[in-house]
Write an enzyme that holds these catalytic residues in place. Structure first.
Site, PDB file in Angstrom:
ATOM      1  N   LYS A  64       0.845  -1.201   0.000  1.00 16.05           N
ATOM      2  CA  LYS A  64       0.000   0.000   0.000  1.00 16.05           C
ATOM      3  C   LYS A  64       0.881   1.253   0.000  1.00 16.05           C
ATOM      4  CE  LYS A  64      -3.977  -2.268   1.983  1.00 16.05           C
ATOM      5  NZ  LYS A  64      -4.583  -2.837   3.182  1.00 16.05           N
ATOM      6  N   GLN A 108      -5.014  -1.775   9.476  1.00 19.82           N
ATOM      7  CA  GLN A 108      -4.895  -3.095   8.838  1.00 19.82           C
ATOM      8  C   GLN A 108      -5.554  -4.173   9.699  1.00 19.82           C
ATOM      9  OE1 GLN A 108      -3.473  -3.597   5.679  1.00 19.82           O
ATOM     10  NE2 GLN A 108      -4.350  -5.624   5.909  1.00 19.82           N
ATOM     11  N   ASP A 131     -11.652   2.973   3.896  1.00 16.79           N
ATOM     12  CA  ASP A 131     -12.016   1.561   3.727  1.00 16.79           C
ATOM     13  C   ASP A 131     -13.535   1.392   3.644  1.00 16.79           C
ATOM     14  OD1 ASP A 131     -10.191  -0.405   3.272  1.00 16.79           O
ATOM     15  OD2 ASP A 131      -9.643  -0.687   5.379  1.00 16.79           O
TER      16      ASP A 131
END
Ligand code: NAP
Length: 310
Positions: A64, A108, A131
């Site tokens: 990422k 994460q 997200d």
């Protein structure tokens, strides 16, 4: 919007090339990020928080960060030990919430068991929930006439692939295999939002195969290696395979390879469109994260620029 084109497989489905499409999208994002920097003097910023030392999570975080650098998104990162307390982790999230250089925050997953994942995700500012996991964003996705600020990356990637390959959605029969909060449920809402008639199939569904075989669009997100066989698929259907399942393979150095939820070889002979694994939905997930972060930065910076000076 650039449209992806890939050659049709001989005598079979057109392969929906997620890797190539994601590359196209990354180029579009790089142009957008550079325009934001020229106009507002700031780059979009993404903060990634990693807890513990899981190898796969560390690999995702590294990729990422690299993806951010490639498109001109500034990346921020915090790595915390496995035994971090919930309060310490909340404090890190809070600091990123208050940092104007950060437009998106990603924690994460999975988090260690002693941490209440929901409490952490709920603490991420709505404006920075790249997200799309905040209940407000998921709730808005489910309601007619509402627009979430962010849509979760993997479901958004599935829809983007269908659109870029000009697969008709409106009025079509779509079946989503799986109903998880991160894939199945949001992808079903997105398809309904595009006027498909959607059925969700889960582990308690009777006659799953027969229901799937009626779908013009079939999205498989169950995490069961190659469960969807050719007799689950309507001739000419568009099949999007979200599954990523490791299976033993002695010919690989790692001792395994990844396969999808769909038996690719036999299904490609029957479907109209199909995504491979790897190289289908996977690369789209990071591309959508970068897109969400860039769109979020633009929204915030535009708003700040148009606010009357105090
Ligand atoms: P999950 O949370 O385990 O959910 C699986 C869903 O599949 C559940 O709704 C479950 O039903 C349903 N299911 C399981 N067995 C089934 C069966 N035999 N028949 C019908 N439905 C069944 O999984 P997930 O997080 O959504 O992930 C699904 C797959 O996508 C995994 O392989 C994961 O690795 C992959 N994935 C890929 C990406 C990417 O970027 N490519 C991103 C996320 C996930 P119940 O609700 O009834 O239990």
């Amino acid at each position: 919007m650039a449209t992806a084109e890939a050659p049709a497989a001989a005598g079979g489905a057109q392969i929906i090339d997620g890797k190539m499409t994601a590359e196209l999208i990354r180029k579009e994002i790089a142009v957008e990020a550079s325009a934001i920097k020229s106009k507002y003097g700031k780059s979009p910023g993404l903060a990634v928080v990693l807890v513990g030392s899981r190898g796969d999570s560390a690999t995702y975080v590294r990729s990422k960060k690299k993806a951010c650098a490639d498109v001109g998104i500034e990346s921020f990162g915090t790595e915390l030990p496995e035994d971090v307390t919930e309060e310490e982790l909340l404090k890190v999230v809070q600091e990123y919430n208050e940092n104007d250089a950060v437009h998106g925050i990603l924690v994460q997953l999975p988090l260690p068991k002693h941490i209440n994942e929901q409490r952490i995700l709920d603490a991420i500012s709505l404006e920075k929930d790249v997200d799309g996991f905040h209940p407000f964003n998921i709730g808005s996705l489910a309601m007619r006439g509402r627009q979430p600020l962010y849509t979760s990356c993997t479901p958004k990637g599935c829809l983007e692939l269908l659109k870029r390959y000009s697969v008709p959605i409106s009025g079509k029969r779509a079946v989503v295999l799986g109903r998880s909060n991160i894939v199945g449920m949001p992808v079903a809402h997105l398809l309904q939002g595009e006027d498909a008639t959607v059925t969700v199939v889960h582990s308690k569904t009777k006659d799953a195969r027969e229901i799937c075989a009626e779908a013009d669009i079939l999205i498989a997100a169950i995490g069961k290696a190659e469960m969807v066989k050719a007799d689950w698929v309507k001739p000419g259907a568009a099949v999007i395979d979200v599954g990523t399942n490791p299976i033993p393979d002695e010919s690989k150095k790692s001792g395994y390879r990844l396969v999808g939820d769909v038996a690719f070889k036999e299904v490609r002979e029957k479907a109209g469109y199909i995504t491979p694994v790897p190289g289908g939905v996977g690369p789209m997930t990071i591309a959508m994260l970068l897109q969400n972060c860039t769109e979020g930065a633009k929204r915030v910076l535009e708003k700040a620029a148009s606010a009357p000076a105090s």
